[in-house]
Design an enzyme around this catalytic site. Structure first.
Site, PDB file in Angstrom:
ATOM      1  N   SER A  41       0.806  -1.226   0.000  1.00 22.06           N
ATOM      2  CA  SER A  41       0.000   0.000   0.000  1.00 22.06           C
ATOM      3  C   SER A  41       0.835   1.270   0.000  1.00 22.06           C
ATOM      4  O   SER A  41       0.302   2.368  -0.195  1.00 22.06           O
ATOM      5  CB  SER A  41      -0.932   0.011   1.220  1.00 22.06           C
ATOM      6  OG  SER A  41      -0.188  -0.010   2.426  1.00 22.06           O
ATOM      7  N   SER A  42       2.160   1.152   0.222  1.00 18.67           N
ATOM      8  CA  SER A  42       3.009   2.344   0.232  1.00 18.67           C
ATOM      9  C   SER A  42       4.465   1.951   0.029  1.00 18.67           C
ATOM     10  O   SER A  42       4.801   0.763  -0.008  1.00 18.67           O
ATOM     11  CB  SER A  42       2.861   3.109   1.566  1.00 18.67           C
ATOM     12  OG  SER A  42       3.345   2.322   2.645  1.00 18.67           O
ATOM     13  N   ARG A  64      -2.538  -3.981   5.695  1.00 19.19           N
ATOM     14  CA  ARG A  64      -3.536  -3.907   6.772  1.00 19.19           C
ATOM     15  C   ARG A  64      -4.549  -2.795   6.560  1.00 19.19           C
ATOM     16  O   ARG A  64      -5.735  -2.969   6.793  1.00 19.19           O
ATOM     17  CB  ARG A  64      -2.822  -3.713   8.117  1.00 19.19           C
ATOM     18  CG  ARG A  64      -2.017  -4.909   8.571  1.00 19.19           C
ATOM     19  CD  ARG A  64      -1.283  -4.617   9.863  1.00 19.19           C
ATOM     20  NE  ARG A  64      -0.361  -3.477   9.724  1.00 19.19           N
ATOM     21  CZ  ARG A  64       0.295  -2.920  10.726  1.00 19.19           C
ATOM     22  NH1 ARG A  64       0.130  -3.391  11.961  1.00 19.19           N
ATOM     23  NH2 ARG A  64       1.112  -1.909  10.521  1.00 19.19           N
ATOM     24  N   ASP A  93      -3.351  -8.794   8.128  1.00 14.43           N
ATOM     25  CA  ASP A  93      -2.040  -8.708   8.763  1.00 14.43           C
ATOM     26  C   ASP A  93      -1.319 -10.025   8.497  1.00 14.43           C
ATOM     27  O   ASP A  93      -1.696 -11.069   9.046  1.00 14.43           O
ATOM     28  CB  ASP A  93      -2.193  -8.474  10.271  1.00 14.43           C
ATOM     29  CG  ASP A  93      -0.859  -8.220  10.962  1.00 14.43           C
ATOM     30  OD1 ASP A  93       0.182  -8.633  10.422  1.00 14.43           O
ATOM     31  OD2 ASP A  93      -0.864  -7.612  12.054  1.00 14.43           O
ATOM     32  N   SER A 172      14.755  -7.603   2.321  1.00 13.05           N
ATOM     33  CA  SER A 172      15.501  -7.466   3.569  1.00 13.05           C
ATOM     34  C   SER A 172      15.951  -6.007   3.681  1.00 13.05           C
ATOM     35  O   SER A 172      15.156  -5.086   3.519  1.00 13.05           O
ATOM     36  CB  SER A 172      16.689  -8.438   3.585  1.00 13.05           C
ATOM     37  OG  SER A 172      17.415  -8.340   4.784  1.00 13.05           O
ATOM     38  N   TYR A 186      16.032  -4.678  14.749  1.00 15.78           N
ATOM     39  CA  TYR A 186      15.726  -4.650  13.313  1.00 15.78           C
ATOM     40  C   TYR A 186      16.651  -5.571  12.521  1.00 15.78           C
ATOM     41  O   TYR A 186      16.189  -6.389  11.714  1.00 15.78           O
ATOM     42  CB  TYR A 186      15.843  -3.213  12.808  1.00 15.78           C
ATOM     43  CG  TYR A 186      15.534  -3.029  11.341  1.00 15.78           C
ATOM     44  CD1 TYR A 186      14.260  -3.304  10.839  1.00 15.78           C
ATOM     45  CD2 TYR A 186      16.506  -2.572  10.456  1.00 15.78           C
ATOM     46  CE1 TYR A 186      13.975  -3.127   9.496  1.00 15.78           C
ATOM     47  CE2 TYR A 186      16.225  -2.388   9.119  1.00 15.78           C
ATOM     48  CZ  TYR A 186      14.967  -2.665   8.635  1.00 15.78           C
ATOM     49  OH  TYR A 186      14.681  -2.493   7.303  1.00 15.78           O
ATOM     50  N   LYS A 190      15.945  -8.979  10.033  1.00 20.21           N
ATOM     51  CA  LYS A 190      16.283  -8.955   8.606  1.00 20.21           C
ATOM     52  C   LYS A 190      17.354  -9.992   8.258  1.00 20.21           C
ATOM     53  O   LYS A 190      17.369 -10.518   7.144  1.00 20.21           O
ATOM     54  CB  LYS A 190      16.743  -7.552   8.207  1.00 20.21           C
ATOM     55  CG  LYS A 190      15.619  -6.513   8.208  1.00 20.21           C
ATOM     56  CD  LYS A 190      14.544  -6.844   7.191  1.00 20.21           C
ATOM     57  CE  LYS A 190      13.523  -5.726   7.041  1.00 20.21           C
ATOM     58  NZ  LYS A 190      12.495  -6.025   6.012  1.00 20.21           N
TER      59      LYS A 190
END
EC number: 1.1.1.102
Length: 332
Positions: A41-42, A64, A93, A172, A186, A190
């Site tokens: 969505s973005s 979502r 989700d 990743s 984070y 990844k």
């Protein structure tokens, strides 16, 4: 004698370049293909969907937020090349319930046909020092970034193997190639993606299914802007040693590599160096790719040592500055 050795080496390299295309995967045609993009969505996900749509693909967007999905759908549809193309939106989700994700993938395949390419782009980031991050942050990032890639892939991989065709893309990060200050939560999530991708590629390669792992650098997306709001000073200064990429640039490279069946997808000279430097036991798509890694490894390791020294220097300077400020506050 030396001249003969040099000539032999050149001949060997030329032979590799000629033979390499014969053993490389056959490119996947996107015209009429069904491409599923999670986190579509973005940001990078939306740009990947646009890039595939420009090449005639049918798109399923998974995210979502329904409002963002519908807005992204409108943007993507502006790039259609024929009136048969469809953009399907599904709100779910992908990191919470495998059964729900599996049902969603079945719905998408019932409407647009078997999935030819899955792009796992759903992800999130939160930077902070190890002891400052809540334990729940580690759990959430592992859930979203890792399990959010496992679940959709698990739902489509059997059909891809049965059809003897498919591409699975894992997005990743360069923080999934090296650990940096502030990225203990984070980076670990990844890094996990790479382990999944390497093992999965070995399983599915005999079935003509190819896996691509993309390692984008800092990219100008809403997620990156949100991350910067809480990023420690050390992390921000280290990040500023490289430029910020445009999501469109990243998306084009990822789609190109996925179509070709390349295991690795990197952006720019820094990305190429980092991917070659950290290749380890990762699979290669061509003989020439492996040869390039062998030849450049020593040089890139030398350059990397300077980078690491620079990063350590940044951390030490920040620590010294904080100590001075604390001393001033105590004496004030």
């Amino acid at each position: 004698m030396l001249l003969l050795a040099a000539a032999s080496l050149v001949a060997f390299v030329l032979l590799l370049y000629m033979v390499s295309p014969l053993i490389s995967p056959k490119p996947l045609a996107l015209s009429g293909a069904h491409v599923v993009v999670t986190g579509g969505s973005s940001g990078i996900g939306k740009c990947i969907a646009i890039e595939c749509y420009k090449q005639g693909a049918f798109i399923t967007l998974v995210a979502r937020n329904e409002d963002k999905l519908l807005q992204a759908k409108k943007e993507i549809e502006k790039h259609s090349i024929n009136d048969k193309q469809v953009v399907l939106c599904i709100s779910v989700d992908v990191s919470q319930d495998y059964g729900q994700v599996e049902n969603v993938m079945k719905q998408a395949q019932e409407k647009l046909g078997p999935v030819d390419m899955l792009v796992n782009c759903a992800g999130t980031s939160l930077a902070g020092k190890f002891e400052d991050l809540e334990v729940s942050t580690f759990e959430r990032l592992m859930s979203v970034n890792y399990l959010g890639s496992v679940y959709p892939s698990r739902a489509v991989i059997t059909t891809m193997k049965e059809r003897r065709v498919g591409r699975v893309v894992f997005v990743s990060s360069q923080a999934g190639q090296l650990g940096l200050f502030g990225y203990t939560a984070y980076s670990s999530s990844k890094f996990a993606i790479r382990g999944l991708a390497e093992a999965l590629q070995m399983e599915v390669k005999p079935y003509n299914v190819y896996v691509t792992v993309a390692y984008p650098p800092d990219t100008d997306t809403p997620g990156f802007a949100k991350e910067n709001q809480t990023k420690p000073l050390e992390t921000r200064l280290i990040s500023e040693t490289t430029s910020v990429c445009k999501p469109e640039q990243v998306a084009k490279q990822i789609v190109k590599d996925a179509v070709q069946g390349n295991f690795n997808s990197s952006i720019g000279s820094d990305g190429y160096m980092l991917s070659s430097l950290t290749c380890g036991m990762a699979p290669v798509t061509s003989i020439t790719e492996g040869l390039q890694q062998v030849v450049t490894m020593g040089l890139f390791r030398t350059i990397a040592l300077f980078y690491l020294g620079s990063f350590d220097s940044i951390v030490r300077r920040c620590m010294t500055q904080k100590a001075k400020l604390e001393t001033v506050d105590k004496t004030a």
